[in-house]
Write a protein that holds these residues in place. Structure first.
Motif, mmCIF file in Angstrom:
data_model
loop_
_atom_site.group_PDB
_atom_site.id
_atom_site.type_symbol
_atom_site.label_atom_id
_atom_site.label_comp_id
_atom_site.label_asym_id
_atom_site.label_seq_id
_atom_site.Cartn_x
_atom_site.Cartn_y
_atom_site.Cartn_z
ATOM 1 N N LEU A 141 0.806 -1.178 -0.018
ATOM 2 C CA LEU A 141 0.124 -0.074 -0.123
ATOM 3 C C LEU A 141 0.837 1.214 -0.032
ATOM 4 O O LEU A 141 1.618 1.484 0.989
ATOM 5 C CB LEU A 141 -1.074 0.102 1.263
ATOM 6 C CG LEU A 141 -1.899 -0.999 1.268
ATOM 7 C CD1 LEU A 141 -2.797 -1.124 2.504
ATOM 8 C CD2 LEU A 141 -2.837 -1.217 0.086
ATOM 9 N N PRO A 142 0.707 2.235 -0.832
ATOM 10 C CA PRO A 142 1.380 3.158 -1.017
ATOM 11 C C PRO A 142 1.405 3.975 0.211
ATOM 12 O O PRO A 142 0.106 4.224 0.702
ATOM 13 C CB PRO A 142 0.894 3.999 -2.237
ATOM 14 C CG PRO A 142 0.283 3.035 -3.329
ATOM 15 C CD PRO A 142 -0.106 1.965 -2.194
ATOM 16 N N PHE A 143 2.615 4.624 0.736
ATOM 17 C CA PHE A 143 2.564 5.631 1.866
ATOM 18 C C PHE A 143 2.464 4.847 3.110
ATOM 19 O O PHE A 143 2.994 5.181 4.223
ATOM 20 C CB PHE A 143 1.705 6.751 1.792
ATOM 21 C CG PHE A 143 1.877 7.549 0.490
ATOM 22 C CD1 PHE A 143 3.023 8.091 0.209
ATOM 23 C CD2 PHE A 143 0.902 7.532 -0.500
ATOM 24 C CE1 PHE A 143 3.364 8.949 -1.062
ATOM 25 C CE2 PHE A 143 1.018 8.062 -1.713
ATOM 26 C CZ PHE A 143 2.127 9.129 -1.846
ATOM 27 N N VAL A 144 1.385 3.943 3.151
ATOM 28 C CA VAL A 144 1.103 3.081 4.460
ATOM 29 C C VAL A 144 2.562 2.287 4.614
ATOM 30 O O VAL A 144 3.117 2.031 5.732
ATOM 31 C CB VAL A 144 -0.068 2.110 4.331
ATOM 32 C CG1 VAL A 144 -0.287 1.391 5.441
ATOM 33 C CG2 VAL A 144 -1.410 3.107 4.182
ATOM 34 N N ASN A 145 2.922 1.603 3.617
ATOM 35 C CA ASN A 145 4.064 0.985 3.767
ATOM 36 C C ASN A 145 5.475 1.517 4.286
ATOM 37 O O ASN A 145 6.351 1.024 4.834
ATOM 38 C CB ASN A 145 4.332 -0.089 2.565
ATOM 39 C CG ASN A 145 4.642 0.746 1.381
ATOM 40 O OD1 ASN A 145 4.933 2.091 1.319
ATOM 41 N ND2 ASN A 145 4.883 0.052 0.024
ATOM 42 N N ILE A 146 5.481 2.891 3.887
ATOM 43 C CA ILE A 146 6.702 3.594 4.565
ATOM 44 C C ILE A 146 6.618 3.545 6.004
ATOM 45 O O ILE A 146 7.789 3.218 6.600
ATOM 46 C CB ILE A 146 6.721 4.853 3.990
ATOM 47 C CG1 ILE A 146 6.871 5.214 2.595
ATOM 48 C CG2 ILE A 146 7.755 5.977 4.392
ATOM 49 C CD1 ILE A 146 6.517 6.696 1.881
ATOM 50 N N ALA A 147 5.654 3.507 6.581
ATOM 51 C CA ALA A 147 5.472 3.607 8.061
ATOM 52 C C ALA A 147 5.696 1.935 8.715
ATOM 53 O O ALA A 147 6.202 1.776 9.651
ATOM 54 C CB ALA A 147 4.081 4.160 8.412
ATOM 55 N N LEU A 148 5.023 0.923 7.695
ATOM 56 C CA LEU A 148 5.217 -0.278 8.195
ATOM 57 C C LEU A 148 6.421 -0.996 7.790
ATOM 58 O O LEU A 148 6.786 -1.951 8.897
ATOM 59 C CB LEU A 148 4.045 -1.076 7.369
ATOM 60 C CG LEU A 148 2.580 -0.940 7.595
ATOM 61 C CD1 LEU A 148 1.876 -1.638 6.871
ATOM 62 C CD2 LEU A 148 2.351 -1.003 9.130
ATOM 63 N N PHE A 149 7.024 -0.866 6.730
ATOM 64 C CA PHE A 149 8.412 -1.381 6.478
ATOM 65 C C PHE A 149 9.704 -1.415 7.811
ATOM 66 O O PHE A 149 9.970 -2.565 7.826
ATOM 67 C CB PHE A 149 9.030 -0.654 5.244
ATOM 68 C CG PHE A 149 8.937 -1.738 4.174
ATOM 69 C CD1 PHE A 149 7.612 -1.730 3.663
ATOM 70 C CD2 PHE A 149 10.141 -2.122 3.468
ATOM 71 C CE1 PHE A 149 7.655 -2.526 2.290
ATOM 72 C CE2 PHE A 149 10.013 -3.070 2.655
ATOM 73 C CZ PHE A 149 8.604 -3.138 1.849
ATOM 74 N N PRO A 150 9.747 -0.272 8.348
ATOM 75 C CA PRO A 150 10.612 -0.395 9.476
ATOM 76 C C PRO A 150 10.422 -1.337 10.554
ATOM 77 O O PRO A 150 11.299 -2.033 11.210
ATOM 78 C CB PRO A 150 10.775 1.145 9.956
ATOM 79 C CG PRO A 150 10.337 2.054 8.897
ATOM 80 C CD PRO A 150 9.199 0.901 8.358
ATOM 81 N N PHE A 151 9.120 -1.714 11.030
ATOM 82 C CA PHE A 151 8.542 -2.730 11.917
ATOM 83 C C PHE A 151 8.381 -4.020 11.643
ATOM 84 O O PHE A 151 8.179 -4.836 12.125
ATOM 85 C CB PHE A 151 7.312 -1.789 12.467
ATOM 86 C CG PHE A 151 7.724 -0.489 12.973
ATOM 87 C CD1 PHE A 151 8.231 -0.192 14.422
ATOM 88 C CD2 PHE A 151 6.722 0.505 12.436
ATOM 89 C CE1 PHE A 151 8.509 1.025 14.684
ATOM 90 C CE2 PHE A 151 7.270 1.821 13.041
ATOM 91 C CZ PHE A 151 7.989 2.121 13.932
ATOM 92 N N ALA A 152 8.232 -4.122 10.151
ATOM 93 C CA ALA A 152 8.083 -5.339 9.511
ATOM 94 C C ALA A 152 8.768 -6.570 9.848
ATOM 95 O O ALA A 152 8.379 -7.617 10.113
ATOM 96 C CB ALA A 152 7.990 -5.101 7.976
#
Length: 237
Positions: free
Chosen positions: A209-220
């Motif tokens: 998901l664009p933009f959402v994944n920017i926040a999720l990636f570091p914690f994935a």
């Protein structure tokens, strides 16, 4: 099992909550966040400034031409051009996600190892150097990118399946960090995780998901490691 899909989704929330309650991990996750943000900013800048140039290099039709040439020019300028824009954007977006994972591979491996150690899990085999880790991740990235890119050139069905394949392969990429510490054979890891398609899909879809994944990636990486511990019946102390 139908509960596997929501469990994959919920792993992202678990990862974020874990980081917020364990401040040492929060600081580590800030590094891939900054890296991902930088790469995405570069990617959007390249797309905004160079996309017209790249398309012009492909074909520069004469909009004033008549006959069949004029029809083809109109179709290209008003339809095909925007389809190519969309495909180029998707390709660039996916490419930058994979690139961010390659650059962050040593840190992801460290985070996964630290969390696994809290659960009493020790690495099988020697620790890899930073460059070896990035090289191994680059090899894996070729595999992760290959199938979605092939599917994208297949009309309709392939283009519908490409995001599904991309989501599942991205999920595999993250789950592979903790898994590879206990199982050295790539094929066996892939086969084992492939038996859990709904879990992979649930974990991977938010990462597209664009933009959402920017926040999720570091914690994935936290979410995927916690998910792996659940799969193996363990938990961090």
């Amino acid at each position: 099992m139908l509960t596997a899909f929501p469990k994959g989704l919920a792993a992202h929330v678990r990862g974020i909550r874990f980081a917020l309650t364990h401040k040492g991990y929060l600081g580590l996750c800030a590094i891939p966040f900054a890296l991902t943000l930088l790469l995405y900013g570069l990617g959007f800048w390249l797309f905004a400034t160079q996309s017209d140039t790249l398309l012009a290099a492909l074909w520069s039709p004469d909009a004033t031409a008549g006959g069949m040439a004029g029809v083809l020019s109109w179709v290209y300028l008003h339809i095909v051009k925007y389809v190519l824009y969309a495909l180029a954007f998707i390709l660039m977006y996916f490419l930058f996600m994979v690139t961010a994972n390659i650059l962050a591979a040593p840190l992801y491996d460290h985070i996964a190892g630290k969390l696994l150690a809290q659960a009493g899990v020790q690495r099988v085999g020697p620790e890899l150097s930073i460059w070896r880790l990035m090289a191994e991740e680059a090899k894996k990235a070729v595999f992760v990118m290959a199938l979605p890119l092939v599917l994208m050139v297949i009309p309709v069905l392939g283009q519908l399946l490409a995001p599904v394949a991309a989501a599942m392969l991205l999920a595999f990429d993250f789950l592979d960090y903790p898994f590879c510490r206990e199982e050295g054979q790539f094929g066996l890891r892939l086969k084992t995780l492939a038996r859990r398609p709904l879990l992979l899909l649930g974990f991977g879809l938010p990462l597209l998901l664009p933009f959402v994944n920017i926040a999720l990636f570091p914690f994935a990486i936290l979410g995927s490691t916690l998910l792996y511990l659940d799969m193996t019946g363990r938990a961090p102390q």
